[in-house]
Write a protein that holds these residues in place. Structure first.
Motif, PDB file in Angstrom:
ATOM      1  N   LEU A 265       0.824  -1.209   0.000  1.00 19.70           N
ATOM      2  CA  LEU A 265       0.000   0.000   0.000  1.00 19.70           C
ATOM      3  C   LEU A 265       0.861   1.263   0.000  1.00 19.70           C
ATOM      4  O   LEU A 265       0.577   2.229  -0.723  1.00 19.70           O
ATOM      5  N   GLN A 266       1.925   1.257   0.793  1.00 14.87           N
ATOM      6  CA  GLN A 266       2.804   2.424   0.830  1.00 14.87           C
ATOM      7  C   GLN A 266       3.498   2.638  -0.519  1.00 14.87           C
ATOM      8  O   GLN A 266       3.619   3.769  -0.987  1.00 14.87           O
ATOM      9  N   LYS A 267       3.902   1.553  -1.127  1.00 17.05           N
ATOM     10  CA  LYS A 267       4.563   1.635  -2.437  1.00 17.05           C
ATOM     11  C   LYS A 267       3.616   2.213  -3.486  1.00 17.05           C
ATOM     12  O   LYS A 267       4.034   2.963  -4.377  1.00 17.05           O
ATOM     13  N   ASN A 268       2.333   1.877  -3.365  1.00 14.76           N
ATOM     14  CA  ASN A 268       1.349   2.340  -4.350  1.00 14.76           C
ATOM     15  C   ASN A 268       0.794   3.717  -4.030  1.00 14.76           C
ATOM     16  O   ASN A 268      -0.087   4.220  -4.740  1.00 14.76           O
ATOM     17  N   GLY A 269       1.279   4.337  -2.944  1.00 12.61           N
ATOM     18  CA  GLY A 269       0.822   5.672  -2.588  1.00 12.61           C
ATOM     19  C   GLY A 269      -0.610   5.705  -2.123  1.00 12.61           C
ATOM     20  O   GLY A 269      -1.410   6.545  -2.561  1.00 12.61           O
ATOM     21  N   SER A 270      -0.956   4.815  -1.204  1.00 14.38           N
ATOM     22  CA  SER A 270      -2.330   4.697  -0.725  1.00 14.38           C
ATOM     23  C   SER A 270      -2.867   6.017  -0.172  1.00 14.38           C
ATOM     24  O   SER A 270      -2.154   6.769   0.493  1.00 14.38           O
ATOM     25  N   SER A 271      -4.140   6.263  -0.443  1.00 12.78           N
ATOM     26  CA  SER A 271      -4.816   7.436   0.116  1.00 12.78           C
ATOM     27  C   SER A 271      -5.820   7.043   1.193  1.00 12.78           C
ATOM     28  O   SER A 271      -6.583   7.881   1.670  1.00 12.78           O
ATOM     29  N   ASN A 272      -5.800   5.747   1.583  1.00  9.99           N
ATOM     30  CA  ASN A 272      -6.747   5.259   2.585  1.00  9.99           C
ATOM     31  C   ASN A 272      -6.087   4.538   3.750  1.00  9.99           C
ATOM     32  O   ASN A 272      -6.751   4.268   4.752  1.00  9.99           O
ATOM     33  N   TYR A 273      -4.814   4.188   3.628  1.00  9.94           N
ATOM     34  CA  TYR A 273      -4.075   3.520   4.699  1.00  9.94           C
ATOM     35  C   TYR A 273      -2.873   4.394   5.054  1.00  9.94           C
ATOM     36  O   TYR A 273      -2.183   4.914   4.165  1.00  9.94           O
ATOM     37  N   PHE A 274      -2.609   4.529   6.365  1.00 10.20           N
ATOM     38  CA  PHE A 274      -1.594   5.474   6.809  1.00 10.20           C
ATOM     39  C   PHE A 274      -0.709   4.833   7.871  1.00 10.20           C
ATOM     40  O   PHE A 274      -1.189   4.091   8.742  1.00 10.20           O
ATOM     41  N   VAL A 275       0.578   5.147   7.803  1.00  8.30           N
ATOM     42  CA  VAL A 275       1.568   4.637   8.761  1.00  8.30           C
ATOM     43  C   VAL A 275       2.388   5.826   9.262  1.00  8.30           C
ATOM     44  O   VAL A 275       2.801   6.678   8.464  1.00  8.30           O
ATOM     45  N   ALA A 276       2.614   5.894  10.571  1.00 12.80           N
ATOM     46  CA  ALA A 276       3.377   7.024  11.119  1.00 12.80           C
ATOM     47  C   ALA A 276       4.081   6.600  12.399  1.00 12.80           C
ATOM     48  O   ALA A 276       3.678   5.649  13.075  1.00 12.80           O
ATOM     49  N   ASP A 277       5.133   7.359  12.735  1.00 12.25           N
ATOM     50  CA  ASP A 277       5.909   7.067  13.937  1.00 12.25           C
ATOM     51  C   ASP A 277       5.376   7.784  15.169  1.00 12.25           C
ATOM     52  O   ASP A 277       5.792   7.483  16.298  1.00 12.25           O
ATOM     53  N   THR A 278       4.484   8.767  14.978  1.00 15.57           N
ATOM     54  CA  THR A 278       3.870   9.458  16.111  1.00 15.57           C
ATOM     55  C   THR A 278       2.367   9.626  15.843  1.00 15.57           C
ATOM     56  O   THR A 278       1.919   9.575  14.694  1.00 15.57           O
ATOM     57  N   ILE A 279       1.633   9.867  16.907  1.00 16.32           N
ATOM     58  CA  ILE A 279       0.195  10.113  16.772  1.00 16.32           C
ATOM     59  C   ILE A 279      -0.043  11.384  15.965  1.00 16.32           C
ATOM     60  O   ILE A 279      -0.942  11.448  15.112  1.00 16.32           O
ATOM     61  N   GLU A 280       0.765  12.402  16.228  1.00 14.71           N
ATOM     62  CA  GLU A 280       0.613  13.676  15.517  1.00 14.71           C
ATOM     63  C   GLU A 280       0.816  13.493  14.020  1.00 14.71           C
ATOM     64  O   GLU A 280       0.059  14.047  13.194  1.00 14.71           O
ATOM     65  N   GLU A 281       1.823  12.717  13.657  1.00 11.13           N
ATOM     66  CA  GLU A 281       2.103  12.484  12.241  1.00 11.13           C
ATOM     67  C   GLU A 281       0.974  11.671  11.591  1.00 11.13           C
ATOM     68  O   GLU A 281       0.572  11.943  10.459  1.00 11.13           O
ATOM     69  N   LEU A 282       0.468  10.694  12.324  1.00 14.52           N
ATOM     70  CA  LEU A 282      -0.643   9.882  11.796  1.00 14.52           C
ATOM     71  C   LEU A 282      -1.867  10.747  11.534  1.00 14.52           C
ATOM     72  O   LEU A 282      -2.518  10.628  10.489  1.00 14.52           O
ATOM     73  N   ALA A 283      -2.152  11.637  12.492  1.00 12.68           N
ATOM     74  CA  ALA A 283      -3.302  12.528  12.338  1.00 12.68           C
ATOM     75  C   ALA A 283      -3.141  13.429  11.128  1.00 12.68           C
ATOM     76  O   ALA A 283      -4.087  13.628  10.348  1.00 12.68           O
ATOM     77  N   GLU A 284      -1.930  13.969  10.943  1.00  8.73           N
ATOM     78  CA  GLU A 284      -1.692  14.849   9.800  1.00  8.73           C
ATOM     79  C   GLU A 284      -1.850  14.111   8.480  1.00  8.73           C
ATOM     80  O   GLU A 284      -2.478  14.610   7.538  1.00  8.73           O
ATOM     81  N   LYS A 285      -1.316  12.910   8.389  1.00  5.01           N
ATOM     82  CA  LYS A 285      -1.405  12.137   7.142  1.00  5.01           C
ATOM     83  C   LYS A 285      -2.843  11.758   6.815  1.00  5.01           C
ATOM     84  O   LYS A 285      -3.258  11.778   5.650  1.00  5.01           O
ATOM     85  N   ALA A 286      -3.623  11.407   7.845  1.00 10.73           N
ATOM     86  CA  ALA A 286      -4.989  10.929   7.613  1.00 10.73           C
ATOM     87  C   ALA A 286      -6.006  12.055   7.541  1.00 10.73           C
ATOM     88  O   ALA A 286      -7.147  11.828   7.116  1.00 10.73           O
ATOM     89  N   GLY A 287      -5.617  13.258   7.955  1.00  8.31           N
ATOM     90  CA  GLY A 287      -6.566  14.364   7.965  1.00  8.31           C
ATOM     91  C   GLY A 287      -7.484  14.332   9.169  1.00  8.31           C
ATOM     92  O   GLY A 287      -8.672  14.654   9.076  1.00  8.31           O
ATOM     93  N   ILE A 288      -6.929  13.941  10.318  1.00  8.95           N
ATOM     94  CA  ILE A 288      -7.667  13.866  11.575  1.00  8.95           C
ATOM     95  C   ILE A 288      -7.202  15.001  12.477  1.00  8.95           C
ATOM     96  O   ILE A 288      -6.021  15.384  12.466  1.00  8.95           O
ATOM     97  N   ASP A 289      -8.106  15.567  13.283  1.00 10.08           N
ATOM     98  CA  ASP A 289      -7.727  16.601  14.249  1.00 10.08           C
ATOM     99  C   ASP A 289      -6.722  16.008  15.234  1.00 10.08           C
ATOM    100  O   ASP A 289      -7.044  15.110  16.023  1.00 10.08           O
ATOM    101  N   GLY A 290      -5.483  16.529  15.217  1.00 13.53           N
ATOM    102  CA  GLY A 290      -4.397  15.943  15.984  1.00 13.53           C
ATOM    103  C   GLY A 290      -4.563  16.069  17.490  1.00 13.53           C
ATOM    104  O   GLY A 290      -4.308  15.122  18.240  1.00 13.53           O
ATOM    105  N   GLU A 291      -4.975  17.244  17.968  1.00 14.82           N
ATOM    106  CA  GLU A 291      -5.120  17.446  19.406  1.00 14.82           C
ATOM    107  C   GLU A 291      -6.216  16.536  19.970  1.00 14.82           C
ATOM    108  O   GLU A 291      -6.040  15.923  21.035  1.00 14.82           O
ATOM    109  N   ASN A 292      -7.330  16.476  19.254  1.00  8.04           N
ATOM    110  CA  ASN A 292      -8.420  15.625  19.719  1.00  8.04           C
ATOM    111  C   ASN A 292      -8.023  14.151  19.706  1.00  8.04           C
ATOM    112  O   ASN A 292      -8.368  13.391  20.618  1.00  8.04           O
ATOM    113  N   LEU A 293      -7.300  13.750  18.667  1.00  9.87           N
ATOM    114  CA  LEU A 293      -6.899  12.347  18.572  1.00  9.87           C
ATOM    115  C   LEU A 293      -5.970  11.976  19.721  1.00  9.87           C
ATOM    116  O   LEU A 293      -6.118  10.907  20.322  1.00  9.87           O
TER     117      LEU A 293
END
Length: 493
Positions: free
Chosen positions: A341-369
């Motif tokens: 999925l990462q190789k194909n540039g997925s727009s629906n699956y997200f991987v991150a090393d921090t919660i903040e980064e995950l929220a930014e990639k997925a388009g989720i409110d970071g503070e609330n998450l």
């Protein structure tokens, strides 16, 4: 123009059309079926089996389900917003339908639940490869062979164009052959069984308000374009609401491994774009409930979130919840799927090393998450004070990398559109049967109101086969009674 003469004309050769044709032929009627595809079975070839209540399999397996129990469950679930007489007839006939299919060589594995919270009403068709998708193609093949044995004429690659009508009564079907020549089936009764409009994006948006591929992700089986709905309406049938048979979509249809989809459908943390939880995740296993939840969120999107500790637990021990569609608890191919999925540039699956980064990639409110995860982790050490989730599904998120998958409304296609009664007679806006017009399967499936009844699995195909049979019986009765419907007889008397 080529012409065929028959007593019953059937439009489409899916499970409802084949069942209608076989039932009518068994009663001695001359039947012609027109089918637009080059093969029979339609979307149902992807399915696995039918609903039945009170079958000999359930009795042998000591499964406590009766017509009374199933009927009351169904009517309570739909708040009586559906036709009780049709539901009762469908369920009451369903056990005998299993025997009817067995008489033509169909074998069943037994009666099963779809997921743990459902009832064991799903009668899975036996194949030569074990339980799994496409099992119902064996049933459709048996129905087709039986139809041919009974002398039914099946015209493949003959799309219907119009239902013919004179003096208020049905007189036939106008179709087109593979060479472009017009074909007319002259018959006093027509049964519409075309399977809905799941592949017609324009019709879905016009009738449901949902944009396919953006707001809803349903199976778009080629050929299911709503032709039967349009023809039935033009012939005088009343319009009923057309709905998507909701069952959630994970990942916008992006291809990945079963390990990824299986892990991301487990009852872990589920949030919306605001970073807030939206349900007791125990109920994620019911794909209709999950789809309904997603449908009411911003952008009609939720996110399933896990961390690497949860992934490692599942890889070592297997997942918490399995179903007959995803029966294998082994998810060892998770990392392979994520990498793809990462190789194909997925727009629906997200991987991150921090919660903040995950929220930014997925388009989720970071503070609330971040706050939601802090609260959720606290619940994992005590109890879920927010949505009362079963403690056995509470696993904290604390170890990177973190994974998220988008969850959208999804479905199997459209249901409903043609008003029918318990005899599968297509009715006009005054609730009177259109003389000689019948409808079965998805085109007439107005029985779920706003939510598919996953608690009694096998409903879609069970409804198709049983209403096909009912329509076949009713059409033969109409033809044999001198082409006078029961309603007209009543009025004359």
């Amino acid at each position: 123009m080529k012409e065929y003469k028959a007593e019953i004309g059937v439009i489409a050769a899916g499970p409802s059309g084949l069942s209608a044709a076989v039932q009518a032929a068994q009663m001695g009627a001359k039947v012609v079926v027109v089918e637009k595809a080059a093969a029979v079975g339609g979307a149902a070839n992807m399915g696995m089996g039918i609903l039945a209540v009170g079958s000999h399999y359930q009795k042998a397996q000591m499964i406590d389900i009766s017509v009374e129990k199933a009927f009351n469950m169904f009517m309570d679930y739909t708040h009586y917003n559906v036709d009780a007489r049709l539901i009762k007839r469908y369920f009451s006939q369903s056990a005998e339908t299993v025997l009817w299919l067995e008489d033509m060589g169909v074998e069943f594995e037994g009666a099963f639940r779809y997921f743990p919270k459902s009832e064991a009403t799903w009668h899975i068709v036996k194949t030569d490869t074990g339980i799994g998708p496409r099992a119902a193609s064996f049933m459709n093949r048996a129905l087709y062979q039986k139809a041919l044995e009974l002398g039914v004429t099946v015209l493949l690659e003959h799309p219907a164009r119009k239902i013919l009508k004179e003096d208020g009564k049905i007189t036939g079907i106008l179709a087109v052959g593979p060479d472009g020549e017009e074909v007319q089936v002259s018959c006093p009764a027509v049964i519409v069984c075309t399977g809905g409009a799941g592949a017609n994006k324009k019709m879905i948006q016009e009738l449901t308000g949902l944009e396919h591929g953006k707001e809803v992700y349903n199976f778009a089986i080629p050929g299911l374009t709503g032709d039967g709905l349009t023809m039935a309406w033009e012939a005088g049938a009343d319009r009923m609401p057309v709905r998507i048979e909701m069952a959630c979509d994970l990942g916008g249809g992006e291809a990945t491994t079963s390990g990824v989809t299986n892990i991301m459908k487990q009852p872990n943390l589920l949030v919306n774009r605001d970073g807030k939880r939206v349900m007791n995740e125990d109920f994620m296993q019911n794909a209709t409930y999950l789809s309904n939840v997603a449908n009411h969120q911003k952008d009609k999107t939720c996110f399933s979130i896990v961390d690497s500790s949860i992934v490692k637990y599942y890889i070592k021990n297997g997942v918490d919840v399995t179903s007959l569609v995803t029966p294998d608890p082994d998810v060892s191919d998770f990392y392979e799927g994520i990498g793809m999925l990462q190789k194909n540039g997925s727009s629906n699956y997200f991987v991150a090393d921090t919660i903040e980064e995950l929220a930014e990639k997925a388009g989720i409110d970071g503070e609330n998450l971040k706050q939601t995860i802090d609260d959720y982790n606290y619940f994992c050490d005590s109890r879920d004070y927010e949505f009362f989730k079963d403690p056995k599904y509470l696993r904290p998120l604390f170890k990177a990398p973190y994974y998220a998958a988008a969850v959208h409304p999804g479905g199997y296609g459209t249901v409903g559109g043609v008003r029918i009664n318990e005899n599968c007679e297509a009715c006009d806006r005054f609730f009177k049967p259109v003389p000689g017009l019948y409808c079965a399967g998805a085109d007439s499936c107005n029985i779920y109101d706003d939510s598919y009844m996953f608690l009694l699995p096998g409903n879609s195909m069970g409804y198709a086969v049983n209403t096909g049979r009912i329509a076949g019986m009713s059409a033969v009765g109409y033809v044999r009674s001198g082409r006078i419907s029961r309603q007209e007889k009543t009025e004359e008397l």
